[in-house]
Design a protein around this motif. Structure first.
Motif, mmCIF file in Angstrom:
data_model
loop_
_atom_site.group_PDB
_atom_site.id
_atom_site.type_symbol
_atom_site.label_atom_id
_atom_site.label_comp_id
_atom_site.label_asym_id
_atom_site.label_seq_id
_atom_site.Cartn_x
_atom_site.Cartn_y
_atom_site.Cartn_z
ATOM 1 N N ALA A 78 3.720 9.770 1.021
ATOM 2 C CA ALA A 78 3.179 8.408 0.933
ATOM 3 C C ALA A 78 3.040 7.795 2.323
ATOM 4 C CB ALA A 78 4.062 7.540 0.046
ATOM 5 N N ALA A 79 4.011 8.084 3.193
ATOM 6 C CA ALA A 79 3.922 7.579 4.566
ATOM 7 C C ALA A 79 2.724 8.202 5.289
ATOM 8 C CB ALA A 79 5.219 7.865 5.323
ATOM 9 N N ASP A 80 2.509 9.491 5.090
ATOM 10 C CA ASP A 80 1.345 10.157 5.688
ATOM 11 C C ASP A 80 0.045 9.583 5.127
ATOM 12 O OD1 ASP A 80 3.005 11.777 7.178
ATOM 13 O OD2 ASP A 80 2.849 13.501 5.811
ATOM 14 N N ALA A 81 0.024 9.360 3.822
ATOM 15 C CA ALA A 81 -1.172 8.794 3.188
ATOM 16 C C ALA A 81 -1.458 7.399 3.731
ATOM 17 C CB ALA A 81 -1.001 8.750 1.673
ATOM 18 N N LEU A 82 -0.418 6.623 3.913
ATOM 19 C CA LEU A 82 -0.599 5.264 4.442
ATOM 20 C C LEU A 82 -1.178 5.311 5.854
ATOM 21 C CD1 LEU A 82 -0.158 2.263 3.826
ATOM 22 C CD2 LEU A 82 2.076 2.477 4.918
ATOM 23 N N GLN A 83 -0.678 6.207 6.681
ATOM 24 C CA GLN A 83 -1.201 6.340 8.041
ATOM 25 C C GLN A 83 -2.672 6.743 8.010
ATOM 26 O OE1 GLN A 83 0.853 9.096 10.585
ATOM 27 N NE2 GLN A 83 -0.624 8.869 12.214
ATOM 28 N N ASP A 84 -3.000 7.753 7.214
ATOM 29 C CA ASP A 84 -4.399 8.193 7.106
ATOM 30 C C ASP A 84 -5.278 7.072 6.578
ATOM 31 O OD1 ASP A 84 -3.608 10.656 8.013
ATOM 32 O OD2 ASP A 84 -3.820 11.681 6.078
ATOM 33 N N ALA A 85 -4.762 6.316 5.609
ATOM 34 C CA ALA A 85 -5.535 5.216 5.034
ATOM 35 C C ALA A 85 -5.823 4.150 6.087
ATOM 36 C CB ALA A 85 -4.789 4.608 3.849
ATOM 37 N N PHE A 86 -4.851 3.825 6.916
ATOM 38 C CA PHE A 86 -5.098 2.806 7.934
ATOM 39 C C PHE A 86 -6.075 3.305 9.006
ATOM 40 C CE2 PHE A 86 -2.013 0.051 6.036
ATOM 41 C CZ PHE A 86 -2.476 -1.202 6.387
ATOM 42 N N VAL A 106 -6.338 3.702 -0.095
ATOM 43 C CA VAL A 106 -5.047 4.402 -0.170
ATOM 44 C C VAL A 106 -5.049 5.372 -1.345
ATOM 45 C CG1 VAL A 106 -2.577 4.088 -0.578
ATOM 46 C CG2 VAL A 106 -3.776 2.581 0.998
ATOM 47 N N ARG A 107 -5.576 4.927 -2.462
ATOM 48 C CA ARG A 107 -5.635 5.790 -3.648
ATOM 49 C C ARG A 107 -6.455 7.048 -3.360
ATOM 50 N NH1 ARG A 107 -9.266 6.409 -7.756
ATOM 51 N NH2 ARG A 107 -8.407 7.084 -9.722
ATOM 52 N N HIS A 108 -7.613 6.889 -2.739
ATOM 53 C CA HIS A 108 -8.453 8.054 -2.429
ATOM 54 C C HIS A 108 -7.749 9.014 -1.464
ATOM 55 C CE1 HIS A 108 -12.047 6.967 -4.613
ATOM 56 N NE2 HIS A 108 -11.912 5.729 -4.178
ATOM 57 N N VAL A 109 -7.077 8.466 -0.468
ATOM 58 C CA VAL A 109 -6.352 9.319 0.482
ATOM 59 C C VAL A 109 -5.250 10.089 -0.246
ATOM 60 C CG1 VAL A 109 -4.801 9.299 2.476
ATOM 61 C CG2 VAL A 109 -6.899 7.944 2.526
ATOM 62 N N ALA A 110 -4.503 9.393 -1.098
ATOM 63 C CA ALA A 110 -3.407 10.045 -1.831
ATOM 64 C C ALA A 110 -3.941 11.132 -2.756
ATOM 65 C CB ALA A 110 -2.611 9.002 -2.615
ATOM 66 N N LEU A 111 -5.031 10.844 -3.440
ATOM 67 C CA LEU A 111 -5.612 11.858 -4.329
ATOM 68 C C LEU A 111 -6.151 13.046 -3.536
ATOM 69 C CD1 LEU A 111 -7.376 9.549 -6.933
ATOM 70 C CD2 LEU A 111 -5.280 10.881 -7.237
ATOM 71 N N LEU A 133 0.821 -1.211 0.000
ATOM 72 C CA LEU A 133 0.000 0.000 0.000
ATOM 73 C C LEU A 133 0.858 1.265 0.000
ATOM 74 C CD1 LEU A 133 -2.829 -1.177 2.407
ATOM 75 C CD2 LEU A 133 -2.863 -1.059 -0.098
ATOM 76 N N PHE A 134 2.020 1.192 0.633
ATOM 77 C CA PHE A 134 2.958 2.318 0.562
ATOM 78 C C PHE A 134 3.374 2.538 -0.893
ATOM 79 C CE2 PHE A 134 7.248 4.040 0.399
ATOM 80 C CZ PHE A 134 7.107 5.191 1.155
ATOM 81 N N GLY A 135 3.593 1.455 -1.610
ATOM 82 C CA GLY A 135 3.946 1.550 -3.029
ATOM 83 C C GLY A 135 2.848 2.218 -3.844
ATOM 84 N N VAL A 136 1.585 1.898 -3.525
ATOM 85 C CA VAL A 136 0.453 2.527 -4.222
ATOM 86 C C VAL A 136 0.467 4.037 -3.961
ATOM 87 C CG1 VAL A 136 -2.068 2.692 -4.298
ATOM 88 C CG2 VAL A 136 -0.967 0.439 -4.192
ATOM 89 N N ALA A 137 0.599 4.413 -2.703
ATOM 90 C CA ALA A 137 0.600 5.835 -2.335
ATOM 91 C C ALA A 137 1.794 6.555 -2.954
ATOM 92 C CB ALA A 137 0.603 5.995 -0.818
ATOM 93 N N ASN A 138 2.958 5.923 -2.921
ATOM 94 C CA ASN A 138 4.167 6.550 -3.461
ATOM 95 C C ASN A 138 4.077 6.708 -4.978
ATOM 96 O OD1 ASN A 138 6.717 7.721 -2.985
ATOM 97 N ND2 ASN A 138 7.730 5.840 -3.666
ATOM 98 N N ALA A 139 3.449 5.759 -5.649
ATOM 99 C CA ALA A 139 3.291 5.867 -7.098
ATOM 100 C C ALA A 139 2.412 7.055 -7.461
ATOM 101 C CB ALA A 139 2.691 4.574 -7.654
#
Length: 179
Positions: free
Chosen positions: A47-55, A80-85, A33-39
Motif C-alpha cells: 500500500a505504501a508503494d502504491a501510494l508513492q506510485d499514485a502520487f 490509487v485504486r488503479h495503481v493498486a489493481l 489514500l493509504f487506506g484505499v490502497a491497503n484495503a
C-alpha cells in the motif's frame, strides 16, 4: 469551505509544477489514500508503494483533473485504486494455502494461459483429426502454412472453387466440433 473543496486549487497548482502544493495534497490525503490502497492490497508495504506510485501519477496528470466530472477526492481515490489493481495484476494470481508456514504462493498468470492454451490445442487437434482428409488438408495449408486459395488449388491440383468449398466446409465442421 471544507478540506475536499480545497483540493481542486491544489491540483491546479500541481499542474503548474508547484511542489509545495503536491506536498500539501500529500499531507491532507495520504492517510485516506493509504487506506484505499491497503484495503485493496491487504499489505501495508504494498500500500505504501502504491501510494508513492499514485502520487507520482497525480503529479504528472494533475492537469487532467476536471472538477465538472467529479470531486478531487474521488479522482485521487481512482488513481490509487488503479495503481493498486495494477500491482495485483503484476504480482500474478495467488493460491491460498491452509498452512501458514508456507504462505501464499504466487502463480504467474502465464501458467493459467498455458494450461488453457494446451487444452484448446488438444481440442483443436481432436477436431482436425475428425475432419475428412481433403478438408483438413485445405485448412492446414491455409491457416498453418499461409497458402492462398489459389496456391492450395494448384498444390492439390483442384479447381479454385473446389478448393474454396473444401476449406469452407471444413471450417464449418471444425466450428461445430469446437462449439
Amino acid at each position: 469551505m471544507d478540506a475536499a473543496d480545497d483540493l481542486s486549487p491544489l491540483l491546479a497548482a500541481i499542474a503548474r509544477g508547484d511542489r509545495a502544493a503536491l506536498r500539501a495534497l500529500y499531507e491532507r490525503q495520504a492517510a485516506r489514500l493509504f487506506g484505499v490502497a491497503n484495503a485493496i492490497l491487504r499489505d501495508r508495504d504494498g500500500a505504501a508503494d502504491a501510494l508513492q506510485d499514485a502520487f507520482l501519477r497525480i503529479a504528472r496528470r494533475a492537469a487532467q483533473f476536471d472538477p465538472a466530472r467529479g470531486t478531487a477526492e474521488a479522482w485521487l481515490a481512482a488513481i490509487v485504486r488503479h495503481v493498486a489493481l495494477d500491482m495485483i495484476r503484476a504480482r500474478g494470481r495467488e493460491i491460498p494455502t491452509d498452512d501458514p508456514a508456507l504462505g501464499d504462493q504466487p502463480v504467474a498468470p502465464a501458467a493459467f494461459d498455458q494450461v488453457a492454451a494446451a487444452a484448446e490445442a488438444r481440442r483443436l487437434h481432436e477436431c482436425l483429426a475428425a475432419l475428412e482428409e481433403k478438408n483438413r488438408q485445405g485448412i492446414v495449408l491455409a491457416f498453418v502454412h499461409g497458402f492462398s486459395h489459389a496456391q492450395i488449388a494448384a498444390r492439390l491440383d483442384l479447381p479454385l472453387g473446389t478448393a474454396k468449398a473444401w476449406i469452407r466446409r471444413g471450417l464449418l465442421r471444425l466450428r461445430e466440433c469446437l462449439a
